[in-house]
Design an enzyme around this catalytic site. Structure first.
Site, PDB file in Angstrom:
ATOM      1  N   ASN A   1      -2.694  11.857  -3.876  1.00  0.00           N
ATOM      2  CA  ASN A   1      -1.694  12.905  -4.093  1.00  0.00           C
ATOM      3  C   ASN A   1      -0.270  12.361  -4.078  1.00  0.00           C
ATOM      4  O   ASN A   1       0.686  13.127  -3.986  1.00  0.00           O
ATOM      5  CB  ASN A   1      -1.829  13.984  -3.014  1.00  0.00           C
ATOM      6  CG  ASN A   1      -3.077  14.806  -3.208  1.00  0.00           C
ATOM      7  OD1 ASN A   1      -3.439  15.130  -4.342  1.00  0.00           O
ATOM      8  ND2 ASN A   1      -3.764  15.112  -2.130  1.00  0.00           N
TER       9      ASN A   1
ATOM     10  N   THR B   1      -3.047  -3.423  -5.915  1.00  0.00           N
ATOM     11  CA  THR B   1      -3.175  -4.752  -6.503  1.00  0.00           C
ATOM     12  C   THR B   1      -3.311  -5.795  -5.399  1.00  0.00           C
ATOM     13  O   THR B   1      -2.631  -5.709  -4.373  1.00  0.00           O
ATOM     14  CB  THR B   1      -1.924  -5.080  -7.358  1.00  0.00           C
ATOM     15  OG1 THR B   1      -1.759  -4.031  -8.298  1.00  0.00           O
ATOM     16  CG2 THR B   1      -2.080  -6.402  -8.089  1.00  0.00           C
TER      17      THR B   1
ATOM     18  N   GLN C   1      -3.345  -6.758 -34.972  1.00  0.00           N
ATOM     19  CA  GLN C   1      -3.388  -6.314 -36.382  1.00  0.00           C
ATOM     20  C   GLN C   1      -3.267  -7.514 -37.323  1.00  0.00           C
ATOM     21  O   GLN C   1      -3.952  -7.587 -38.342  1.00  0.00           O
ATOM     22  CB  GLN C   1      -2.234  -5.319 -36.605  1.00  0.00           C
ATOM     23  CG  GLN C   1      -2.229  -4.635 -37.940  1.00  0.00           C
ATOM     24  CD  GLN C   1      -3.317  -3.560 -38.050  1.00  0.00           C
ATOM     25  OE1 GLN C   1      -3.839  -3.103 -37.041  1.00  0.00           O
ATOM     26  NE2 GLN C   1      -3.672  -3.201 -39.258  1.00  0.00           N
TER      27      GLN C   1
ATOM     28  N   GLY D   1      -9.751  -8.223 -38.480  1.00  0.00           N
ATOM     29  CA  GLY D   1     -11.055  -8.059 -37.820  1.00  0.00           C
ATOM     30  C   GLY D   1     -11.297  -9.099 -36.751  1.00  0.00           C
ATOM     31  O   GLY D   1     -11.906  -8.810 -35.711  1.00  0.00           O
TER      32      GLY D   1
ATOM     33  N   GLU E   1      -1.267   6.892  -3.326  1.00  0.00           N
ATOM     34  CA  GLU E   1      -2.399   7.671  -2.812  1.00  0.00           C
ATOM     35  C   GLU E   1      -2.823   8.665  -3.882  1.00  0.00           C
ATOM     36  O   GLU E   1      -2.111   8.862  -4.863  1.00  0.00           O
ATOM     37  CB  GLU E   1      -1.967   8.452  -1.555  1.00  0.00           C
ATOM     38  CG  GLU E   1      -1.501   7.570  -0.438  1.00  0.00           C
ATOM     39  CD  GLU E   1      -1.160   8.354   0.820  1.00  0.00           C
ATOM     40  OE1 GLU E   1      -1.378   9.584   0.860  1.00  0.00           O
ATOM     41  OE2 GLU E   1      -0.665   7.718   1.767  1.00  0.00           O
TER      42      GLU E   1
ATOM     43  N   GLY F   1       1.312   9.598  -6.306  1.00  0.00           N
ATOM     44  CA  GLY F   1       1.385   8.546  -7.329  1.00  0.00           C
ATOM     45  C   GLY F   1       2.838   8.404  -7.717  1.00  0.00           C
ATOM     46  O   GLY F   1       3.615   7.742  -7.026  1.00  0.00           O
TER      47      GLY F   1
ATOM     48  N   GLY G   1       0.815  -1.215   0.000  1.00  0.00           N
ATOM     49  CA  GLY G   1       0.000   0.000   0.000  1.00  0.00           C
ATOM     50  C   GLY G   1       0.841   1.253   0.000  1.00  0.00           C
ATOM     51  O   GLY G   1       1.203   1.762   1.071  1.00  0.00           O
TER      52      GLY G   1
ATOM     53  N   GLU H   1       3.803   0.218 -10.912  1.00  0.00           N
ATOM     54  CA  GLU H   1       5.144   0.043 -10.304  1.00  0.00           C
ATOM     55  C   GLU H   1       6.144   1.039 -10.895  1.00  0.00           C
ATOM     56  O   GLU H   1       7.304   0.716 -11.151  1.00  0.00           O
ATOM     57  CB  GLU H   1       5.590  -1.408 -10.400  1.00  0.00           C
ATOM     58  CG  GLU H   1       4.665  -2.255  -9.544  1.00  0.00           C
ATOM     59  CD  GLU H   1       5.214  -3.577  -9.123  1.00  0.00           C
ATOM     60  OE1 GLU H   1       6.436  -3.682  -8.951  1.00  0.00           O
ATOM     61  OE2 GLU H   1       4.401  -4.498  -8.941  1.00  0.00           O
TER      62      GLU H   1
ATOM     63  N   GLU I   1       7.660   6.885 -17.595  1.00  0.00           N
ATOM     64  CA  GLU I   1       8.322   8.192 -17.475  1.00  0.00           C
ATOM     65  C   GLU I   1       9.218   8.163 -16.222  1.00  0.00           C
ATOM     66  O   GLU I   1      10.373   8.602 -16.257  1.00  0.00           O
ATOM     67  CB  GLU I   1       7.275   9.319 -17.358  1.00  0.00           C
ATOM     68  CG  GLU I   1       6.478   9.583 -18.639  1.00  0.00           C
ATOM     69  CD  GLU I   1       5.454   8.495 -18.973  1.00  0.00           C
ATOM     70  OE1 GLU I   1       5.070   7.716 -18.071  1.00  0.00           O
ATOM     71  OE2 GLU I   1       5.045   8.404 -20.147  1.00  0.00           O
TER      72      GLU I   1
HETATM   73  N1  CAA Z   1      16.659   2.067  -3.087  1.00  0.00           N
HETATM   74  C1  CAA Z   1      16.928   2.566  -1.846  1.00  0.00           C
HETATM   75  N2  CAA Z   1      16.835   3.896  -1.556  1.00  0.00           N
HETATM   76  C2  CAA Z   1      16.449   4.707  -2.542  1.00  0.00           C
HETATM   77  C3  CAA Z   1      16.141   4.259  -3.843  1.00  0.00           C
HETATM   78  C4  CAA Z   1      16.275   2.860  -4.102  1.00  0.00           C
HETATM   79  N3  CAA Z   1      16.012   2.368  -5.300  1.00  0.00           N
HETATM   80  N4  CAA Z   1      15.781   5.299  -4.593  1.00  0.00           N
HETATM   81  C5  CAA Z   1      15.851   6.386  -3.812  1.00  0.00           C
HETATM   82  N5  CAA Z   1      16.257   6.015  -2.575  1.00  0.00           N
HETATM   83  C6  CAA Z   1      16.528   6.893  -1.438  1.00  0.00           C
HETATM   84  C7  CAA Z   1      17.509   7.976  -1.854  1.00  0.00           C
HETATM   85  O1  CAA Z   1      18.841   7.554  -1.679  1.00  0.00           O
HETATM   86  C8  CAA Z   1      17.156   9.110  -0.929  1.00  0.00           C
HETATM   87  O2  CAA Z   1      17.771   8.920   0.313  1.00  0.00           O
HETATM   88  P1  CAA Z   1      18.416  10.171   1.118  1.00  0.00           P
HETATM   89  O3  CAA Z   1      17.301  11.170   1.250  1.00  0.00           O
HETATM   90  O4  CAA Z   1      18.835   9.590   2.429  1.00  0.00           O
HETATM   91  O5  CAA Z   1      19.522  10.690   0.266  1.00  0.00           O
HETATM   92  C9  CAA Z   1      15.663   8.948  -0.711  1.00  0.00           C
HETATM   93  O6  CAA Z   1      15.341   7.586  -1.069  1.00  0.00           O
HETATM   94  C10 CAA Z   1      14.851   9.874  -1.574  1.00  0.00           C
HETATM   95  O7  CAA Z   1      15.234   9.614  -2.903  1.00  0.00           O
HETATM   96  P2  CAA Z   1      14.932  10.620  -4.072  1.00  0.00           P
HETATM   97  O8  CAA Z   1      15.353  11.978  -3.649  1.00  0.00           O
HETATM   98  O9  CAA Z   1      15.464  10.076  -5.340  1.00  0.00           O
HETATM   99  O10 CAA Z   1      13.339  10.569  -4.082  1.00  0.00           O
HETATM  100  P3  CAA Z   1      12.316  11.342  -4.964  1.00  0.00           P
HETATM  101  O11 CAA Z   1      11.262  11.846  -4.069  1.00  0.00           O
HETATM  102  O12 CAA Z   1      13.007  12.287  -5.884  1.00  0.00           O
HETATM  103  O13 CAA Z   1      11.584  10.176  -5.808  1.00  0.00           O
HETATM  104  C11 CAA Z   1      11.228   8.580  -7.527  1.00  0.00           C
HETATM  105  C12 CAA Z   1      12.215   9.301  -6.589  1.00  0.00           C
HETATM  106  C13 CAA Z   1      12.090   7.638  -8.317  1.00  0.00           C
HETATM  107  C14 CAA Z   1      10.491   9.526  -8.483  1.00  0.00           C
HETATM  108  C15 CAA Z   1      10.200   7.813  -6.649  1.00  0.00           C
HETATM  109  O14 CAA Z   1       9.275   8.682  -6.033  1.00  0.00           O
HETATM  110  C16 CAA Z   1       9.448   6.754  -7.413  1.00  0.00           C
HETATM  111  O15 CAA Z   1       9.937   5.661  -7.643  1.00  0.00           O
HETATM  112  N6  CAA Z   1       8.196   7.036  -7.839  1.00  0.00           N
HETATM  113  C17 CAA Z   1       7.336   6.059  -8.447  1.00  0.00           C
HETATM  114  C18 CAA Z   1       6.506   5.368  -7.419  1.00  0.00           C
HETATM  115  C19 CAA Z   1       6.022   4.026  -7.876  1.00  0.00           C
HETATM  116  O16 CAA Z   1       6.737   3.266  -8.522  1.00  0.00           O
HETATM  117  N7  CAA Z   1       4.806   3.693  -7.498  1.00  0.00           N
HETATM  118  C20 CAA Z   1       4.262   2.420  -7.796  1.00  0.00           C
HETATM  119  C21 CAA Z   1       3.309   2.013  -6.750  1.00  0.00           C
HETATM  120  S1  CAA Z   1       3.179   0.314  -6.461  1.00  0.00           S
HETATM  121  C22 CAA Z   1       2.297  -0.348  -7.711  1.00  0.00           C
HETATM  122  O17 CAA Z   1       2.045   0.212  -8.732  1.00  0.00           O
HETATM  123  C23 CAA Z   1       1.919  -1.712  -7.412  1.00  0.00           C
HETATM  124  C24 CAA Z   1       0.974  -2.391  -8.300  1.00  0.00           C
HETATM  125  O18 CAA Z   1      -0.129  -1.952  -8.563  1.00  0.00           O
HETATM  126  C25 CAA Z   1       1.337  -3.696  -8.825  1.00  0.00           C
END
Ligand code: CAA
Length: 641
Positions: free
Chosen positions: A129, A158, A336, A340, A127, A131, A124, A363, A367
Site C-alpha cells: 500500500n 532489489t 527493430q 526478425g 510496500e 508504492g 526497504g 526508484e 509519473e
Molecule cells: N529530500 C528531503 N526531504 C524531502 C524530499 C527530498 N527530496 N522530498 C520531500 N521531502 C520532505 C518534504 O520537505 C516534506 O517535509 P515537511 O513535511 O517537513 O515539510 C516531507 O518530505 C514530505 O514531502 P511531500 O509532502 O512532498 O511528500 P509526499 O507524501 O507528497 O510524497 C513523493 C512525495 C515525491 C510522491 C514521494 O512519495 C515519492 O518520491 N514517491 C516515490 C517513491 C519511490 O521512489 N519509491 C521507489 C522505491 S525504491 C526502489 O524502487 C528501489 C529499487 O528497486 C532499485
C-alpha cells in the site's frame, strides 16, 4: 556550456568497460536465461572497488566523485542492466543513507564493509500500500526497552535476499503521516527477518528482487538511522541520489542497444547496401546518438550538482525520466533494426529491450518524476489529505468479524466449528473436491505455510470433511506446483465468490485477499499472529496447521459419508457486532454521523478502541468528509447505553 569528463573519468570508464566486456558479457545470456545472480562477479566488483566508488577512502571507498559513480553504473549496464542495478541499488540506496545519516559507530560497523564490497546493501521502502505514495508505509517499529520491534512486509526489494544489510523504513509514531516514519539498519540474520523467493522478472534477471518479511524482529536502538521521525526525509534524499544511478543504468542499456544495432546495421545488407545507409535507418541511428548524448549530459550535470552539494533533486528526476523513456525507445528501435533476428533469444538487443522497461518504473515511476519536477517548476500542489491517506485503507477483504482463537488448540477448533454451525454451515454434506473454484460453495485453500507436499493430504481430508473444493494460494500452484494452476485464487478472473473460505498457512498477499473478498465467511489458520489474513477474516485460529488440521478434521467428521450438497445458496456476510456506545461519542455536525471510540472506523483503518483524540489528523467523517474539528463531543443518552 562546454562539458567534458576528466582523464580520470575516462580511465575509470575504460577499466569498468574492460571488466564488463571480459567478465560479464560472456555469461550475460545465461544469467538472464537462468534468472541467476552472479555471486563471483559481484565479489570481484567489490575487490575492484566498483561497489564503493563515491565514498571516502577512510570508510573503505574509492574517494571518487558522483560522475565516476554514474560512469560505473553506465558501463556495467551497457553490457548487463541487471549487474548495473546490483551496483546502483547497493551504492546509492543500501549504502548512501548510512554514509549520509549514520553515526560514526554505524559507519564503522556498516559503511566500511559495504563500501569495500565485502557486504551488499539494499533499501526497504516499498510496500503493497506504499508504492508511489511512499508516505503510506505500514510496517511498524515499536520501541520496547533497548530494541525496536519491527513487523510488516516490504515488496520489490532489489538485491534481496542476497544483500547483508537493509535500510528499512517503518512507522514509529502512527497517525502523523510522513513525520512518523523512521529508518533502521537491519541485518539479514536478525531473528524473525525472512524473505520470499526472488521474483521471476521480465528483465534485469541477473539481479535479485524479493520481499522482506518482518515478524517481531528485534532491531537494537543503536540501529536507528538519524532520529525518530526523520525516515521519510532520509528515504526521499536517498532516492534523489538513487535516481542518478537508475538514469545511468538506463543510459547504459540504451548505449549497449545502440552500439549493437549500429554494428548490425553496418553489416547487414539489403537492397544492395548496408541497411545503416538506408536513410530511414541512418536517421534512426542519428537520433539515438543525439538523445544518448543529451541524456549523458543531463546525468553528469545532476551528478555534478550532487557532488557540489547543490540542490539536485529536480535535475536527478529529469535525468531519470529522460534517460529511462529514452532507453525504452532506443532498445525498441534497436530491436527493430535487427528485424526478425532481434526477436530471437541470444541477440543482446532482445535482453536490452526487456531490461529497459523497469527503469521507467522503479526508484519512482516516471509519473512521480514529473511530480518531483513539477513541484520545482509550478510549485507543490495544495494538500487535500496527508500522505498515505489516498490508499483504500481498512482490510482488503472488507470489515470482518475477526473472532480469533488462540491458546488451547482443541478449544479453538471446537469454538470455530460451533461458530460455523451457528452461522448455518451444514457439515453433513459434501461436494467433489475438484469442483471448479468459481463454482464451489466452500473451498479449503493451502498456502505456503502448509510446508511439504505430503501435508496436502491434510488439505484433502479437510476439504472432504468441510464439504469443500481444494484450492491454493498463487505460489503453492505456480512455484510449488502442489495444485493445478486453475485451482488457485488470487488473480483477476480467479476469484472465489462462494460462502466458506478456509485458508491454511495463507499469509494473505493483497491479490489473494482481493480474490476472496466476496466470500461470505473467511476462516484463517496460520501460526503467525501478524499474518495479514487475520485482519481480513471472520474466524481465525493462531496455531500450527499440522496440529490444528487433524483436530479440525476430527471435529467436522460425524462418522458418516457426506450427502450430496444442495445447489449453492449464497449466504449473507456476517457483520461485526455493533457495540453499544458508551460515553462520550463524537458527532459530525454536518451529517449527524457518530464516531464511537468502541467501534472505531475499521473501513478506514481505524481500529476499534481508538479514542477520538488519537485519530490521525487526516481522518475525516466517512459520511460527510468533514475534518475532526467539525465534530462535537456528546454524552450518550441513558436509553441508548
Ligand atoms: N529530500 C528531503 N526531504 C524531502 C524530499 C527530498 N527530496 N522530498 C520531500 N521531502 C520532505 C518534504 O520537505 C516534506 O517535509 P515537511 O513535511 O517537513 O515539510 C516531507 O518530505 C514530505 O514531502 P511531500 O509532502 O512532498 O511528500 P509526499 O507524501 O507528497 O510524497 C513523493 C512525495 C515525491 C510522491 C514521494 O512519495 C515519492 O518520491 N514517491 C516515490 C517513491 C519511490 O521512489 N519509491 C521507489 C522505491 S525504491 C526502489 O524502487 C528501489 C529499487 O528497486 C532499485
Amino acid at each position: 556550456m562546454r562539458f567534458k569528463t576528466t582523464a580520470e573519468h575516462e580511465a575509470l570508464r575504460k577499466k569498468v568497460r574492460e571488466f564488463a566486456e571480459e567478465k560479464i558479457k560472456p555469461i550475460a545470456f545465461d544469467l538472464d536465461q537462468n534468472n541467476e545472480y552472479p555471486d563471483d562477479i559481484v565479489k570481484e566488483m567489490g575487490k575492484l572497488g566498483f561497489l564503493g566508488i563515491p565514498y571516502p577512502k577512510e570508510y573503505g571507498g574509492q574517494g571518487l566523485d558522483v560522475i565516476s559513480y554514474a560512469i560505473t553504473v553506465e558501463e556495467l549496464s551497457r553490457v548487463d542492466g541487471g549487474v548495473g542495478v546490483i551496483c546502483s541499488a547497493h551504492t546509492s540506496l543500501g549504502t548512501w543513507p548510512i554514509f549520509a545519516f549514520g553515526t560514526e559507530k554505524q559507519k564503522k560497523k556498516y559503511l566500511i564493509p559495504l563500501a569495500k564490497g565485502e557486504k551488499i546493501g539494499a533499501f526497504g521502502l516499498t510496500e503493497e500500500n506504499a508504492g508511489s505514495d511512499a508516505g503510506g508505509t505500514e510496517t511498524t517499529a515499536e520501541l520496547d526497552g533497548d530494541n525496536y520491534i519491527l513487523n510488516g512486509k516490504k515488496i520489490f526489494i532489489t538485491n534481496a535476499p542476497k544483500a547483508d544489510t537493509y535500510v528499512v523504513f517503518a512507522v514509529t509514531t502512527p497517525g502523523i503521516g510522513t513525520h512518523g516514519i523512521s529508518a533502521f539498519i537491519v541485518e539479514k540474520d536478525f531473528e524473525g527477518f525472512t524473505f520470499s523467493d526472488h521474483y521471476d522478472k521480465l528483465g534485469i534477471r541477473s539481479s535479485t528482487t524479493a520481499e522482506l518479511h518482518f515478524e517481531n524482529v528485534k532491531v537494537p536502538k543503536e540501529n536507528l538511522l538519524g532520529k525518530e521521525g526523520q525516515g521519510f526525509k532520509i528515504a526521499m534524499a536517498t532516492l534523489d541520489g538513487g535516481r542518478i544511478g537508475i538514469a545511468s543504468q538506463a543510459l547504459g542499456i540504451g548505449q549497449g542497444a545502440y552500439e549493437s544495432a549500429l554494428g548490425y546495421a553496418k553489416e547487414r545488407e539489403q537492397f544492395g547496401l548496408p541497411i545503416a545507409h538506408l536513410q530511414v535507418n541512418t536517421f534512426k541511428l542519428a537520433d539515438m546518438a543525439t538523445y544518448l548524448k543529451a541524456a549523458r549530459l543531463m546525468i553528469y550535470s545532476a551528478a555534478e550538482l550532487k557532488e557540489n552539494h547543490e540542490r539536485y533533486s529536480a535535475d536527478a528526476a529529469m535525468a531519470k525520466q529522460f534517460a529511462s523513456d529514452l532507453a525504452e525507445k532506443i532498445t525498441s528501435e534497436a530491436l527493430q533494426l535487427y528485424g526478425g533476428s532481434g526477436f530471437i533469444k541470444g541477440i543482446d538487443v532482445e535482453r536490452f529491450y526487456r531490461d529497459a522497461k523497469i527503469t521507467q518504473i522503479y526508484e519512482g515511476t516516471n509519473e512521480i518524476m514529473r511530480v518531483v519536477v513539477g513541484a520545482h517548476t509550478v510549485g507543490k500542489a495544495p494538500k487535500m489529505k496527508a500522505a498515505g491517506s489516498n490508499k483504500k485503507s481498512g482490510p482488503i477483504a472488507g470489515v470482518r468479524k475477526r473472532e480469533i482463537y488462540e491458546g488451547d488448540p482443541k478449544e479453538a477448533v471446537k469454538n470455530l466449528v460451533a461458530a460455523l454451525k451457528k452461522d448455518g454451515y451444514d457439515f453433513t454434506v459434501g461436494i467433489d473436491p475438484y469442483t471448479p473454484v468459481q463454482e464451489a460453495e466452500r473451498i479449503v485453500v493451502a498456502g505456503r505455510g502448509i510446508g511439504d507436499k505430503k501435508n496436502m493430504k491434510l488439505i484433502e481430508d479437510l476439504a472432504y470433511q468441510a464439504g469443500a473444493a481444494i484450492s491454493s494460494s498463487r505460489p503453492v500452484a505456480e512455484t510449488l506446483k502442489y495444485v493445478d494452476l486453475d485451482r488457485y485464487v488470487g488473480m483477476s478472473g480467479q476469484t472465489f465468490k462462494g460462502n466458506l473460505y478456509i485458508g491454511v498457512g495463507v499469509s494473505g498477499a493483497g491479490q489473494h485477499l482481493k480474490g476472496i473478498k466476496n466470500a461470505s465467511t473467511i476462516v484463517a489458520i496460520n501460526n503467525s499472529k501478524n499474518a495479514p489474513i487475520f485482519l481480513n477474516c471472520d474466524y481465525g485460529i493462531v496455531g500450527d496447521a499440522m496440529e490444528i488440521l487433524p483436530l479440525l478434521i476430527k471435529e467436522l467428521d460425524n462418522g458418516e459419508e457426506k450427502k450430496p450438497a444442495p445447489p449453492m445458496k449464497k449466504m449473507k456476510r456476517s457483520k461485526p457486532r455493533k457495540m453499544a456506545p458508551t460515553n462520550p461519542i463524537y458527532v459530525d455536525t454536518g451529517s449527524g454521523y457518530e464516531y464511537n471510540p468502541e467501534e472505531g472506523d475499521p473501513e478506514n483503518g481505524i481500529e476499534p478502541g481508538t479514542p477520538f483524540d488519537k485519530l490521525p489528523d487526516n481522518w475525516v467523517s466517512p459520511v460527510s468528509g468533514e475534518a475532526k474539528d467539525q465534530f462535537i463531543k456528546m454524552d450518550v443518552p441513558e436509553d441508548r447505553k
